[in-house]
Write a protein that holds these residues in place. Structure first.
Motif: not given
Length: 135
Positions: A10, A55-61, A64, A66, A99, A123
């Motif tokens: 991490t 972690n792309i999900s954590a980065r997105r959150l 804010r 995508s 991406h 999207s």
């Protein structure tokens, strides 16, 4: 998690091993200014040595956003320039931590307009590139 899978390193692990704060690691990974080059080099070397991947999900959150850009093009045999555009956009996205979503449209340009509107509406895109003849 599968038994044979090792836990992912991490941002905390990178900060600990590099001897810097989590915020400094975040600044380096997000290519923010105001980080000394020696610190930037140390953090990047540590991240590589640990095999760190964000972690792309954590980065997105956290951001804010995508981190996804869509490239919309007309899928036919006439547009021989489309692969060149795709390669250029892929290179640009990679350099900036994004991406790429490729979205070929088939059928008439009028049908494509509705398809593009739906893609944008449904999207969570940070950008949308539309090529001729759809543009």
């Amino acid at each position: 998690m599968a038994k044979d899978q090792e836990p992912r390193n991490t941002i905390d692990d990178v900060a600990h091993h590099a001897g810097v704060s989590i915020k400094t690691v975040s600044r380096v990974l997000n290519r923010e200014p105001n980080v000394r080059q020696t610190t930037r080099d140390k953090v990047l070397a540590t991240a590589r040595s640990l095999g760190y991947a964000p972690n792309i999900s954590a980065r997105r959150l956290a951001a804010r956003r995508s981190f996804i850009v869509a490239l919309v093009y007309h899928d036919d045999d006439v547009n021989h320039y489309t692969p060149d555009i795709q390669h250029g956009v892929i290179d640009t996205c990679r350099a900036r931590g994004y991406h790429l979503l490729l979205h070929p449209c088939q059928g008439s340009v009028g049908d494509a307009a509705h398809e593009i509107q739906e893609l944008a509406r449904q999207s969570l895109l940070d950008g949308l590139i539309v090529t001729p003849p759809l543009a």
